[in-house]
Write an enzyme that holds these catalytic residues in place. Structure first.
Site, mmCIF file in Angstrom:
data_model
loop_
_atom_site.group_PDB
_atom_site.id
_atom_site.type_symbol
_atom_site.label_atom_id
_atom_site.label_comp_id
_atom_site.label_asym_id
_atom_site.label_seq_id
_atom_site.Cartn_x
_atom_site.Cartn_y
_atom_site.Cartn_z
ATOM 1 N N GLY A 41 -27.091 -22.939 36.278
ATOM 2 C CA GLY A 41 -28.030 -22.302 38.011
ATOM 3 C C GLY A 41 -26.442 -22.346 38.857
ATOM 4 O O GLY A 41 -25.874 -20.977 39.462
ATOM 5 N N ASP A 100 -32.357 -28.534 46.828
ATOM 6 C CA ASP A 100 -34.054 -28.657 47.772
ATOM 7 C C ASP A 100 -34.525 -29.730 47.723
ATOM 8 O O ASP A 100 -34.180 -29.339 49.974
ATOM 9 C CB ASP A 100 -35.000 -27.615 46.525
ATOM 10 C CG ASP A 100 -35.779 -27.309 46.584
ATOM 11 O OD1 ASP A 100 -36.593 -26.432 48.089
ATOM 12 O OD2 ASP A 100 -36.992 -27.507 45.978
ATOM 13 N N THR A 104 -32.815 -34.322 42.250
ATOM 14 C CA THR A 104 -32.348 -34.499 42.011
ATOM 15 C C THR A 104 -30.796 -34.578 42.219
ATOM 16 O O THR A 104 -29.850 -36.032 41.172
ATOM 17 C CB THR A 104 -32.163 -32.737 40.983
ATOM 18 O OG1 THR A 104 -32.938 -32.184 40.457
ATOM 19 C CG2 THR A 104 -31.247 -33.358 39.975
ATOM 20 N N LEU A 105 -30.163 -34.551 42.546
ATOM 21 C CA LEU A 105 -28.819 -34.462 43.544
ATOM 22 C C LEU A 105 -28.622 -36.102 43.574
ATOM 23 O O LEU A 105 -27.536 -36.574 43.640
ATOM 24 C CB LEU A 105 -28.633 -34.181 45.188
ATOM 25 C CG LEU A 105 -27.874 -32.616 44.443
ATOM 26 C CD1 LEU A 105 -27.662 -31.675 44.982
ATOM 27 C CD2 LEU A 105 -26.935 -32.327 43.524
#
Ligand code: IMP
Ligand code: MG
Length: 183
Positions: A41, A100, A104-105
Site C-alpha cells: 500500500g 487504522d 499492525t504498526l
C-alpha cells in the site's frame, strides 16, 4: 456494485506530500535517512515522498500480514518479506499508507526498535484516529480522515484500485436493493 468517489484529489495529495517532505528535510538536516516502505500500500506514497526529500535517502521494503480473524487484526504480525539490510545505527522512518486500529504498526515498531536504529519514526499518508485501539505515536500525518473505507494512491480493496491517482471513498451497494429502488 462498487463506486469510488473522490475524497482527496491528486493535487491536494501531492501538495501535502511536498509539505511533509520539506518538514522531514528540515528535521533530519545533515543526516542520512532510511525510508522503510511497508508493501504494498505504501509504494506510491513512499516514492512521491522520497523524490521530494532533499537528503541522502536509502530505501528498504518490508511486507507483513497480520494474524487473526477476517475482521480484526490481532496485532500479531507475520513478516512475509523482511528488510534487505540492517537498520542498526540508522535514522529510520517507517512509511505507511494508513493507520487504522494501529495494531499492525504497534507490533512492527516494537520489532524494529529491537534492531537498534539510531532513531525510529512513523510517517503515514492517512490516519483514521477514531479507529485507534493502541497508543501508537504517529510523527508525520498527511491527512486525518473519517471512518470510511478508502482506496487509491496505493490503497486497495481486494488488491484492486491501487493505481488510482487520488484517494477515493469506496461504496458498495447491493444490486438487488438497487433494482428494487429503480422499480
Ligand atoms: P491496523 O492499523 O493494524 O488496523 O491495519 C492497518 C492496515 O489495514 C493498513 O495498512 C491497510 O492495509 C488496511 N486498511 C485500513 N483501513 C483501510 C482503508 O480504508 N482502505 C484500505 N485499506 C485499509
Ligand atoms: Mg497496509
Amino acid at each position: 456494485m462498487e463506486t469510488v468517489s473522490v475524497m482527496i484529489p491528486e493535487e491536494d495529495l501531492l501538495a501535502r506530500v511536498r509539505a511533509m517532505a520539506s518538514q522531514i528535510t528540515e528535521d533530519y538536516a545533515g543526516k542520512e535517512l532510511k525510508l522503510v516502505c511497508i508493501l504494498k500500500g505504501s509504494v506510491f506514497f513512499t516514492t512521491e515522498l522520497a523524490k521530494r526529500i532533499n537528503l541522502p535517502i536509502r530505501l528498504d521494503f518490508m511486507s507483513v500480514s497480520s494474524y487473526g480473524d477476517e475482521t480484526e487484526s490481532s496485532g500479531r504480525v507475520r513478516i512475509v518479506k523482511d528488510l534487505d539490510e540492517s537498520i542498526r545505527g540508522q535514522h529510520v522512518i517507517v512509511v505507511e499508507d494508513i493507520v487504522d486500529s494501529g495494531r499492525t504498526l504497534a507490533f512492527l515498531l516494537e520489532m524494529l526498535k529491537s534492531r537498534q536504529p539510531e532513531s525510529l519514526r512513523l510517517c503515514t499518508l492517512l490516519d483514521k484516529p477514531s479507529r485507534r485501539v493502541t497508543d501508537v505515536k504517529v510523527d508525520y500525518t498527511g491527512f486525518e480522515i473519517p471512518d470510511e473505507f478508502v482506496v487509491g494512491f496505493g490503497l486497495d480493496y481486494a488488491q484492486r484500485y491501487r493505481a488510482l491517482p487520488f484517494i477515493g471513498k469506496l461504496s458498495i451497494t447491493n444490486e438487488e436493493s438497487e433494482e428494487k429502488r429503480s422499480k
